[in-house]
Design an enzyme around this catalytic site. Structure first.
Site, PDB file in Angstrom:
ATOM      1  CB  SER A 124      -0.902   0.020   1.233  1.00 30.21           C
ATOM      2  OG  SER A 124      -0.144   0.312   2.406  1.00 30.21           O
ATOM      3  CG  ASP A 125       1.249   5.899  -1.253  1.00 31.92           C
ATOM      4  OD1 ASP A 125       2.195   6.071  -0.452  1.00 31.92           O
ATOM      5  OD2 ASP A 125       1.064   6.647  -2.225  1.00 31.92           O
ATOM      6  CD1 TRP A 126       4.769   5.581   5.001  1.00 34.97           C
ATOM      7  CD2 TRP A 126       4.642   4.293   3.189  1.00 34.97           C
ATOM      8  NE1 TRP A 126       5.877   4.764   4.985  1.00 34.97           N
ATOM      9  CE2 TRP A 126       5.827   3.963   3.881  1.00 34.97           C
ATOM     10  CE3 TRP A 126       4.341   3.590   2.026  1.00 34.97           C
ATOM     11  CZ2 TRP A 126       6.713   2.968   3.446  1.00 34.97           C
ATOM     12  CZ3 TRP A 126       5.215   2.607   1.583  1.00 34.97           C
ATOM     13  CH2 TRP A 126       6.378   2.305   2.285  1.00 34.97           C
TER      14      TRP A 126
ATOM     15  N   GLY B  37      -2.432   4.006   3.053  1.00 38.49           N
ATOM     16  CA  GLY B  37      -3.335   3.879   1.911  1.00 38.49           C
ATOM     17  C   GLY B  37      -4.106   2.578   1.855  1.00 38.49           C
TER      18      GLY B  37
END
Length: 820
Positions: free
Chosen positions: A222-224, A226
């Protein structure tokens, strides 16, 4: 290494534990089984390492991705990837969170500077080379953001509504190429939703397309912050939740397995992906994680300087460039980007550069004191007040109201911090306060404006008097990835030499504040420039043989977390250029932006250069091009429109941009950038692929290998001669134009290019290949790439509007390539 045996020995709890981060930058180890942890690091233009997004251990700052896109040089991207892998190793990181390959859809995306191009083919070629450069050194690359993150507006919740053909033809190709050709080891999901479903929860996107259609065998992270779920994300194919400690995995995931909502095999498969990544980066053989190092390599300095010149695009030249050092008595160096080194954009791409060379410094060094350099700023272009420099004292309290003893102190070099990792074992990172203080001395008489931004709450004081109060009444704004407030400002009348004490009382966010886990502050101050400063710049220009204006934006405009409000130069920069031009016709404008801008003065200035954000050697690279020590090697990777409304994303319906009610509809479909301008008959201000040189080139003898598409494809050859008196480079661009299309198609599409570096008088041959896939469109119903039988043209061009040759050929029978 037998991954299956390790998985057999792991408990369900241990398998679940490695599917989320341990902290902001590292993964979870399983010491019982000798499973190590590894560190990941941003980013596209430098390896920052762990710790804060600002400050921290210094790193080499390379040119932004849009400058790499402007180079049209995959081999240069490969060199960059290799250098960044070397930089990552100095930070003890095994995974580089790059490259960013989202498409330049609107030109106003806050992260436009982090991406290569509006064209998926150019983006793919650069991304593949970059990844091969990184991974050739044993560091895993992470291609991002998958997919539909072409805007920062409401990015954490917005649904990018994109039809499948458009995804397959425009937005997927860089990711597909990274998987199939570069064997990329990691993919990062985007923050947004795709057609209503978060990309981190999207089984069609993460499993059916990525692993099924393309054969991806790495990890998806995931993005941070996210990821949004436990069951949905792991079932969809999201392997790693970042950052840690876990929010949705761990005990929640174990419970989901025991409740029958997630199959044990699903957890095992994701854990296996993580173990294979650890094996690939060599962590099992060497789990060492050394202290981060700042190693300033001469070869990296040289590469950055060379890349800065090769990415510079010469947009106009009436013969004034290159400047002859011996013929210039004095030179006026003007503008807000003259004495400040704008080396990078903002957000998670920013790093603590080893050093920064401003254009003013670069010009002075290039001239070596032999010419008079006259300087004036003339105008501002900062979105926030210019950051205050240190020393800045920070005192921390283990309370949210500055009560009790000071439990920790630090001194900062500037009034800016982004606290991600623990500051002190004596502090609860979710509930602390701090007193931040320093001195500011006025360099001139006038009203000086102080501004403060916090991800958290604050109270700004000047000489003990409260001038801005956002301690209780705090409103979310656009700063710090939209987790901070809008800048709170206060004006203080000061005399030359007067010193005041500024103080920011800070506390962490309260329940309900945006992303309470982020803690940051920023304090700036300056006397805003006005008409008198433009007048001063005019006087400098009046007395100069040539005036060079450094205009554009800076990293608080071009930044993650927000889009740009318009294509205009911010502040009074256009007025400054007009005023200088009125007294000195030998005026050169050097632009530094992360994307296209409007230039109402373009026809009247002597020359225009676009230098983007070229890294820590900015001033030297720009001076190299100005004085002809290097060629302007760039070509535009994005169309510059005449008006905002000419951009493909802008229509009368705001649903297409910036979006409405949580949705943004990509209704232009496949007609993005030059595809839109070509097919819709809208003339651009400057076309895709445009760029001038200091020398001249003659193209001749363009020829196809055959008049009919053969089983192995076709090749095109063009002879290019440098007919000028100095070395230089030219870019041959090959577009495919279908004449008998059975579905709506763009007028032409880039499918090959070659960059030739030639000495004066030298002739080189560009050899370009055309495959069946290059002729194809995606047919959603047939789930296949289809090249229609019929007539095609290979369009050989210097840019999207400058067509040099048209070579016809035919495809005698329909060609089809199924997804699997």
């Amino acid at each position: 290494m037998n991954i299956a045996e390790i998985l057999d020995q792991m408990t369900l709890e241990e398998q679940a534990s490695i599917l989320s981060g341990a902290d902001f930058w590292t993964t979870v180890p399983v010491e019982r089984l000798g499973i190590p942890k590894i560190k990941v690091t941003d980013g596209p233009n430098g390896a920052r390492g762990g710790g804060s997004l600002v400050g921290g251990v210094k790193s080499a700052c390379f040119p932004a991705a849009i400058a790499v896109g402007s180079s049209w040089n995959p081999e240069l991207a490969r060199e960059l990837g290799k250098a960044l892998a070397e930089e990552a190793k100095t930070k003890s990181a095994r995974v580089l969170l790059a490259p960013t390959v989202n498409i330049h859809r609107s030109g106003l995306n806050g992260r436009n500077f982090e991406c290569y191009s509006e064209d998926p083919y150019l983006t793919s070629e650069l991304a593949v080379a970059y990844i091969e450069g990184v991974q050739g050194e044993g560091i895993a690359a992470t291609i991002k953001h998958y997919v539909g993150n072409e805007s920062e507006i409401e990015r954490a919740t917005i649904s990018s509504d994109i039809d499948e053909r458009t995804l397959r033809e425009i937005y997927f190709p860089p990711f597909e190429a990274a998987v199939k050709r570069a064997n990329v080891r990691a993919v990062m999901s985007s923050y947004n939703r795709l057609n209503g479903t978060y990309t981190s929860d999207h089984p069609w996107l993460l499993t059916e397309v990525l692993r099924g259609d393309w054969g991806f065998d790495g990890i998806v992270m995931s993005d941070w912050f996210g990821s949004h779920s436990t069951v949905e994300s792991v079932n969809a194919g999201l392997d790693l939740e970042m950052p840690g400690p876990t929010r949705d995995r761990g005990a929640k995931l174990v419970a989901a397995v025991k409740d029958g909502l997630v199959a044990p095999e699903t957890v095992r498969r994701a854990a296996g992906n993580m173990l294979r990544l650890l094996e690939w980066v060599g962590a099992f053989e060497d789990a060492t994680m050394h202290e981060e190092q700042a190693i300033d390599r001469p070869e990296h300095r040289a590469l950055i300087r060379r890349m800065g010149a090769e990415g510079t695009v010469l947009l106009k030249n009436n013969g004034v460039l290159p400047l002859a050092k011996a013929e210039i008595g004095n030179i006026a160096v003007i503008g807000p980007n003259a004495d400040t080194a704008r080396v990078m954009g903002g957000g998670s791409a920013q790093i603590n550069a080893h050093y920064r060379v401003s254009p003013l410094e670069g010009i002075r060094m290039a001239l070596a004191g032999k010419n008079a350099v006259l300087h004036a700023r003339g105008a501002d272009n900062s979105r926030l007040m210019p950051m205050l420099q240190g020393p800045v004292t920070v005192e921390f309290f283990d309370s949210v109201d500055l009560s009790g003893p000071v439990v920790h102190r630090m001194t900062l070099a500037e009034a800016h911090a982004f606290w991600l990792d623990p500051i002190s074992p004596k502090l609860d990172m979710s509930a602390f306060s701090a007193r931040i203080s320093g001195d500011y001395t006025a360099a001139e008489d006038g009203d000086h404006v102080f501004g403060a931004v916090t991800a958290g709450r604050g109270l700004l004081k000047i000489d003990g008097e409260v001038v801005a109060d956002f301690w209780d009444d705090w409103t979310q704004g656009t700063n710090f990835f939209s987790t901070g407030n809008d800048e709170q400002r206060a004006s203080v009348s000061m005399k030359l030499g007067q010193t005041v004490r500024y103080e920011l009382e800070y506390r962490t966010g309260l329940p309900g504040d945006a992303l309470m886990a982020l803690r940051a502050f920023r304090i700036g101050a300056a006397r805003p420039l006005g008409d008198s400063d433009i007048a001063e710049a005019v006087e400098r220009a009046r007395d100069a043989d040539v005036a060079v204006i450094f205009a554009g934006r800076e990293g608080e405009w071009d930044t993650e977390g927000q889009d740009l409000p318009h294509f205009n130069l911010p502040g009074k920069q256009d007025a400054l250029i007009e005023a200088v031009l009125a007294v000195n016709p030998r005026t050169i404008v050097v632009l530094q932006t992360g994307g296209p801008v409007l230039m109402p003065w373009f026809d009247r200035v002597a020359a225009v250069m676009q230098s983007w954000y070229p890294g820590q050697e900015a001033g030297n690279a720009i001076a190299d091009v100005l004085f002809g020590d290097a060629e302007p090697g760039g070509r535009l990777p994005q169309t510059f429109p005449r008006r905002a409304i000419d951009n493909s994303a802008f229509t009368d319906d705001i649903l297409t941009y910036p979006g409405l009610d949580g949705h943004v509809a990509y209704r232009e479909g496949i007609f993005v950038g030059y595809r839109h301008h070509d097919t819709r008959g809208i003339k651009p201000f400057l076309p895709f692929g445009f760029g001038l040189s200091y020398t001249t080139f003659v193209w001749a003898n363009a020829r196809l290998s055959a008049p009919v598409m053969e089983e192995g494809g076709l090749s095109v050859q063009i002879e290019v001669t440098n007919s000028g008196s100095r070395s230089g480079s030219d870019v041959v661009q090959l577009y495919i134009r279908p004449l008998d299309a059975r579905a709506e198609r763009p007028e032409k599409e880039l499918k090959a290019f070659a960059k030739l570096h030639l000495d004066a008088g030298q002739t080189g041959t560009a050899v370009l290949s055309i495959s069946h896939r290059d002729l194809a469109r995606f047919d959603v119903e047939r789930k296949a790439w289809i090249a229609d039988a019929g007539r095609y043209e290979a369009v050989i061009a210097a840019n999207a509007e400058d067509i040099r040759f048209v070579l016809p050929f035919t495809l005698e029978a329909e060609w089809q390539e199924s997804l699997r």
